[in-house]
Design a protein around this motif. Structure first.
Motif, PDB file in Angstrom:
ATOM      1  N   ARG A  15      -0.519  15.574  -0.259  1.00 21.87           N
ATOM      2  CA  ARG A  15       0.426  15.402   0.848  1.00 21.87           C
ATOM      3  C   ARG A  15      -0.063  14.293   1.777  1.00 21.87           C
ATOM      4  O   ARG A  15      -1.255  14.187   2.068  1.00 21.87           O
ATOM      5  N   ILE A  16       0.889  13.454   2.215  1.00 28.63           N
ATOM      6  CA  ILE A  16       0.605  12.432   3.221  1.00 28.63           C
ATOM      7  C   ILE A  16       1.702  12.521   4.280  1.00 28.63           C
ATOM      8  O   ILE A  16       2.878  12.261   3.985  1.00 28.63           O
ATOM      9  N   GLY A  17       1.320  12.939   5.492  1.00 28.89           N
ATOM     10  CA  GLY A  17       2.302  13.081   6.562  1.00 28.89           C
ATOM     11  C   GLY A  17       3.395  14.057   6.178  1.00 28.89           C
ATOM     12  O   GLY A  17       3.125  15.193   5.781  1.00 28.89           O
ATOM     13  N   GLU A  18       4.649  13.618   6.257  1.00 24.86           N
ATOM     14  CA  GLU A  18       5.788  14.477   5.935  1.00 24.86           C
ATOM     15  C   GLU A  18       6.097  14.515   4.444  1.00 24.86           C
ATOM     16  O   GLU A  18       7.003  15.220   4.012  1.00 24.86           O
ATOM     17  N   TYR A  19       5.318  13.773   3.654  1.00 28.22           N
ATOM     18  CA  TYR A  19       5.638  13.626   2.236  1.00 28.22           C
ATOM     19  C   TYR A  19       4.767  14.526   1.358  1.00 28.22           C
ATOM     20  O   TYR A  19       3.540  14.365   1.296  1.00 28.22           O
ATOM     21  N   ASP A  20       5.406  15.478   0.672  1.00 26.37           N
ATOM     22  CA  ASP A  20       4.742  16.253  -0.379  1.00 26.37           C
ATOM     23  C   ASP A  20       4.810  15.419  -1.652  1.00 26.37           C
ATOM     24  O   ASP A  20       5.903  15.118  -2.147  1.00 26.37           O
ATOM     25  N   LEU A  21       3.670  15.071  -2.207  1.00 26.65           N
ATOM     26  CA  LEU A  21       3.624  14.146  -3.338  1.00 26.65           C
ATOM     27  C   LEU A  21       3.761  14.905  -4.658  1.00 26.65           C
ATOM     28  O   LEU A  21       2.865  14.902  -5.499  1.00 26.65           O
ATOM     29  N   ASP A  22       4.916  15.541  -4.824  1.00 26.61           N
ATOM     30  CA  ASP A  22       5.117  16.441  -5.956  1.00 26.61           C
ATOM     31  C   ASP A  22       6.030  15.897  -7.044  1.00 26.61           C
ATOM     32  O   ASP A  22       6.223  16.538  -8.079  1.00 26.61           O
ATOM     33  N   ALA A  23       6.616  14.725  -6.833  1.00 20.98           N
ATOM     34  CA  ALA A  23       7.500  14.154  -7.857  1.00 20.98           C
ATOM     35  C   ALA A  23       6.660  13.588  -9.004  1.00 20.98           C
ATOM     36  O   ALA A  23       5.549  13.100  -8.793  1.00 20.98           O
ATOM     37  N   ASN A  24       7.181  13.652 -10.218  1.00 20.90           N
ATOM     38  CA  ASN A  24       6.415  13.229 -11.388  1.00 20.90           C
ATOM     39  C   ASN A  24       6.045  11.741 -11.331  1.00 20.90           C
ATOM     40  O   ASN A  24       6.833  10.907 -10.921  1.00 20.90           O
ATOM     41  N   ASP A  25       4.818  11.435 -11.762  1.00 18.28           N
ATOM     42  CA  ASP A  25       4.313  10.057 -11.821  1.00 18.28           C
ATOM     43  C   ASP A  25       4.416   9.476 -13.227  1.00 18.28           C
ATOM     44  O   ASP A  25       4.405   8.260 -13.401  1.00 18.28           O
ATOM     45  N   SER A  26       4.411  10.359 -14.222  1.00 19.89           N
ATOM     46  CA  SER A  26       4.443   9.937 -15.631  1.00 19.89           C
ATOM     47  C   SER A  26       5.335  10.879 -16.425  1.00 19.89           C
ATOM     48  O   SER A  26       5.426  12.063 -16.107  1.00 19.89           O
ATOM     49  N   PHE A  27       5.979  10.344 -17.446  1.00 20.63           N
ATOM     50  CA  PHE A  27       6.706  11.207 -18.375  1.00 20.63           C
ATOM     51  C   PHE A  27       6.596  10.657 -19.790  1.00 20.63           C
ATOM     52  O   PHE A  27       6.428   9.448 -19.995  1.00 20.63           O
ATOM     53  N   ALA A  28       6.659  11.559 -20.743  1.00 21.14           N
ATOM     54  CA  ALA A  28       6.708  11.204 -22.160  1.00 21.14           C
ATOM     55  C   ALA A  28       7.842  11.988 -22.786  1.00 21.14           C
ATOM     56  O   ALA A  28       7.956  13.199 -22.584  1.00 21.14           O
ATOM     57  N   MET A  29       8.695  11.295 -23.529  1.00 21.33           N
ATOM     58  CA  MET A  29       9.898  11.910 -24.087  1.00 21.33           C
ATOM     59  C   MET A  29      10.046  11.559 -25.566  1.00 21.33           C
ATOM     60  O   MET A  29       9.815  10.415 -25.961  1.00 21.33           O
ATOM     61  N   ASN A  59      13.424  12.082  -7.930  1.00 26.77           N
ATOM     62  CA  ASN A  59      13.146  12.777  -9.189  1.00 26.77           C
ATOM     63  C   ASN A  59      11.983  12.107  -9.907  1.00 26.77           C
ATOM     64  O   ASN A  59      11.863  12.148 -11.128  1.00 26.77           O
ATOM     65  N   GLY A  60      11.129  11.434  -9.109  1.00 23.39           N
ATOM     66  CA  GLY A  60       9.923  10.833  -9.649  1.00 23.39           C
ATOM     67  C   GLY A  60      10.188   9.626 -10.522  1.00 23.39           C
ATOM     68  O   GLY A  60      11.234   8.996 -10.467  1.00 23.39           O
ATOM     69  N   ASP A 118       0.844  -1.185   0.000  1.00 21.78           N
ATOM     70  CA  ASP A 118       0.000   0.000   0.000  1.00 21.78           C
ATOM     71  C   ASP A 118       0.888   1.246   0.000  1.00 21.78           C
ATOM     72  O   ASP A 118       1.425   1.643   1.026  1.00 21.78           O
ATOM     73  N   TRP A 119       1.039   1.858  -1.171  1.00 16.67           N
ATOM     74  CA  TRP A 119       1.965   2.985  -1.307  1.00 16.67           C
ATOM     75  C   TRP A 119       1.612   4.136  -0.382  1.00 16.67           C
ATOM     76  O   TRP A 119       2.500   4.861   0.079  1.00 16.67           O
ATOM     77  N   ALA A 120       0.329   4.322  -0.074  1.00 16.80           N
ATOM     78  CA  ALA A 120      -0.109   5.481   0.706  1.00 16.80           C
ATOM     79  C   ALA A 120       0.232   5.372   2.193  1.00 16.80           C
ATOM     80  O   ALA A 120       0.095   6.345   2.927  1.00 16.80           O
ATOM     81  N   SER A 121       0.686   4.187   2.620  1.00 11.67           N
ATOM     82  CA  SER A 121       0.984   4.005   4.043  1.00 11.67           C
ATOM     83  C   SER A 121       2.394   3.477   4.301  1.00 11.67           C
ATOM     84  O   SER A 121       2.739   3.224   5.455  1.00 11.67           O
ATOM     85  N   GLU A 122       3.203   3.328   3.261  1.00 20.16           N
ATOM     86  CA  GLU A 122       4.530   2.741   3.427  1.00 20.16           C
ATOM     87  C   GLU A 122       5.606   3.705   2.939  1.00 20.16           C
ATOM     88  O   GLU A 122       5.571   4.170   1.799  1.00 20.16           O
ATOM     89  N   SER A 123       6.581   3.977   3.807  1.00 24.35           N
ATOM     90  CA  SER A 123       7.619   4.960   3.484  1.00 24.35           C
ATOM     91  C   SER A 123       8.455   4.554   2.279  1.00 24.35           C
ATOM     92  O   SER A 123       8.945   5.410   1.541  1.00 24.35           O
ATOM     93  N   LYS A 124       8.613   3.239   2.048  1.00 20.28           N
ATOM     94  CA  LYS A 124       9.451   2.797   0.924  1.00 20.28           C
ATOM     95  C   LYS A 124       8.863   3.199  -0.421  1.00 20.28           C
ATOM     96  O   LYS A 124       9.582   3.238  -1.426  1.00 20.28           O
ATOM     97  N   TRP A 125       7.558   3.498  -0.453  1.00 12.49           N
ATOM     98  CA  TRP A 125       6.931   4.003  -1.666  1.00 12.49           C
ATOM     99  C   TRP A 125       6.771   5.514  -1.618  1.00 12.49           C
ATOM    100  O   TRP A 125       6.970   6.196  -2.612  1.00 12.49           O
ATOM    101  N   LEU A 126       6.398   6.037  -0.465  1.00 12.18           N
ATOM    102  CA  LEU A 126       6.109   7.469  -0.354  1.00 12.18           C
ATOM    103  C   LEU A 126       7.315   8.343  -0.682  1.00 12.18           C
ATOM    104  O   LEU A 126       7.166   9.411  -1.303  1.00 12.18           O
ATOM    105  N   TRP A 127       8.520   7.927  -0.297  1.00 15.48           N
ATOM    106  CA  TRP A 127       9.686   8.775  -0.576  1.00 15.48           C
ATOM    107  C   TRP A 127       9.906   8.928  -2.077  1.00 15.48           C
ATOM    108  O   TRP A 127      10.420   9.954  -2.532  1.00 15.48           O
ATOM    109  N   ARG A 128       9.475   7.919  -2.846  1.00 18.92           N
ATOM    110  CA  ARG A 128       9.651   7.972  -4.298  1.00 18.92           C
ATOM    111  C   ARG A 128       8.723   9.000  -4.951  1.00 18.92           C
ATOM    112  O   ARG A 128       8.875   9.310  -6.132  1.00 18.92           O
TER     113      ARG A 128
END
Length: 360
Positions: free
Chosen positions: A219-233, A180-181, A162-172
Motif C-alpha cells: 500500500r502507498i497512501g490511498e492506493y492498495d497495490l492489489d491489481a495484477n502485475d503479470s498474467f499468463a494465458m 484491472n491490472g 517514478d511509479w511509487a510517487s505518481e498518481s498516473k501510475w499508482l491508480w493502475r
C-alpha cells in the motif's frame, strides 16, 4: 470537425498532437476535474475553452465529437453521456471495467447510429496489418500455434517516471481505483494484437494472474497495490490454433514491447513493436525447410485518429468499434474468472452472443 478532449492526463497529449496534424480538425474544448490541469493542457495545445465537468461541456455543446481519455472506470458514464448528447466518440481502451458495462456502451452506440471507435493503438502498426493480410491470403496456411507477449518494465525502471510517487501510475495498480491490472490495461492490447493478426477471435481461455509485493503492506497512501502485475494465458482460437499470451510490468529490459509469432502449416510470421519502431519477418515457401527468415516491407497505414476523423466525415463507424471492444472485454472477464475458479472457460458462441445482444 470540432473536437472536445475529455481528460487531460498524459495520454491526452498524444491525442492532441495526433489530432492537431489532421486537416480540418479543430480542438475546441478540454475537460478535467482538475481545472488547473485543464488550463495548462489547453494553453499547451491552443485550445480556447476549458471545463471542470463533462456536464458543463455538454451544456455548452459547441463540439461534434469527443475523444475520451479519462481513467478506465470513467469511460462508461462519460461515454454514455456523450452518446446521449449526440456526439461521436473515440474512447481509450479498455472500453469499460467489465463486459456488462462495455456491452451497454456498444448497444447505446448502435442505437444512436453515431460513429464510435476504441483507441486500440497498435492497430496503427503497419507490420501487424501486413501480417493479417498474409494470414488471410493463406500465405502461412492454417494457423496452428500463436505466441504473443506485451512486456513493460516501469515497475523496475524510472524511464517513464517514478511509479511509487505518481498518481498516473499508482491508480493502475489499485483495483479500488478502477484498475484491472496489467490484464485490463495492456492485456486488451495484446489480445487484440494476437486475434487481429491471426484473423481469428479467442474461443477458450485459461489464465493465471499475480500481484507482487511492491511496498510495505502493498500500500502507498490511498492506493492498495492489489491489481495484477503479470498474467499468463493459454487460449484456443476459433480457427483451431492454440496460443500462449502473457504480459508483465516486471519485464526488466523491455520498456514497451509487443511481440506476435504466428506459426502455420505453410509458413510463419513474427511482428515486433517497440518504442524504436516495428518490424515484420516471415519464413515462407522454400525457406520453411531451413527455417530461414526474411524481413518484409509493411509500408504505412492510417492511424486510428485519422480513421476516426474519416469515419465521422463519412458518417459510418470504423473498426475497432465498441462491439469489438466489448467482445474483447468478455475474454478478459473470463480470464479473471478462470483465475478464481482454476478452470478453463469458453467464450459464448456467436449465436448466443447475438441472442444476448437482442435481449439487451
Amino acid at each position: 470537425m470540432r473536437l472536445l478532449i475529455l481528460g487531460t492526463g498524459g495520454m491526452a497529449n498524444s491525442h492532441a498532437k495526433a489530432f492537431a496534424e489532421i486537416e480540418g480538425v479543430e480542438m475546441v474544448g478540454a475537460v478535467d476535474v482538475d481545472p488547473t490541469r485543464a488550463k495548462v493542457f489547453a494553453a499547451q495545445h491552443g485550445i480556447e475553452h476549458t471545463f471542470a465537468s463533462l456536464d458543463e461541456a455538454i451544456a455548452w455543446g459547441k463540439f461534434d465529437a469527443a475523444t475520451n481519455v479519462t481513467p478506465d472506470k470513467a469511460h462508461h458514464p462519460t461515454t454514455l453521456a456523450l452518446i446521449a448528447a449526440g456526439k461521436h466518440v473515440l474512447c481509450e481502451k479498455p472500453l469499460a471495467e467489465n463486459y456488462e458495462k462495455a456491452a451497454e456502451m456498444a448497444a447505446a452506440a448502435e442505437r444512436a447510429g453515431l460513429v464510435t471507435m476504441v483507441n486500440l493503438t497498435y492497430r496503427n502498426v503497419a507490420p501487424l496489418q501486413k501480417a493479417r493480410e498474409l494470414v488471410l491470403t493463406d500465405q502461412i496456411g492454417r494457423v496452428r500455434h500463436i505466441e504473443a507477449s506485451y512486456l513493460q518494465s516501469w515497475l523496475v525502471s524510472k524511464a517513464w517516471g517514478d511509479w511509487a510517487s505518481e498518481s498516473k501510475w499508482l491508480w493502475r495498480l489499485s483495483t479500488k481505483h478502477g484498475s484491472n491490472g496489467v490484464l485490463g490495461d495492456v492485456g486488451i492490447h495484446i489480445l487484440d494484437f494476437a486475434a487481429y493478426g491471426a484473423g481469428s477471435s479467442v474461443e477458450r481461455v485459461f489464465a493465471r494472474l499475480k500481484a507482487f509485493d511492491k511496498a510495505p503492506g502493498n500500500r502507498i497512501g490511498e492506493y492498495d497495490l492489489d491489481a495484477n502485475d503479470s498474467f499468463a494465458m493459454t487460449a484456443e482460437f476459433e480457427n483451431g490454433a492454440m496460443g500462449v499470451i502473457h504480459a508483465s510490468r516486471w519485464a526488466t529490459g523491455h520498456l514497451n514491447e509487443l511481440r506476435l509469432r504466428l506459426h502455420g502449416d505453410k509458413g510463419a510470421l513474427e511482428v515486433i513493436h517497440t518504442p524504436d519502431g516495428s518490424s515484420l519477418r516471415a519464413c515462407l515457401g522454400p525457406d520453411v525447410e531451413k527455417a530461414k527468415w526474411r524481413t518484409v516491407d509493411a509500408g504505412t497505414v492510417p492511424t486510428n485518429y485519422q480513421r476516426f476523423v474519416e469515419a465521422v466525415r463519412a458518417g459510418h463507424t470504423a473498426e475497432p468499434g465498441f462491439r469489438h471492444a466489448a467482445d474483447l472485454q468478455k475474454v478478459l472477464d473470463l480470464a479473471i474468472e478462470t483465475e478464481r475458479e482454476r478452470r478453463e472457460l469458453g467464450v459464448p458462441d456467436r449465436e448466443a452472443l447475438q441472442e444476448e445482444r437482442a435481449a439487451g
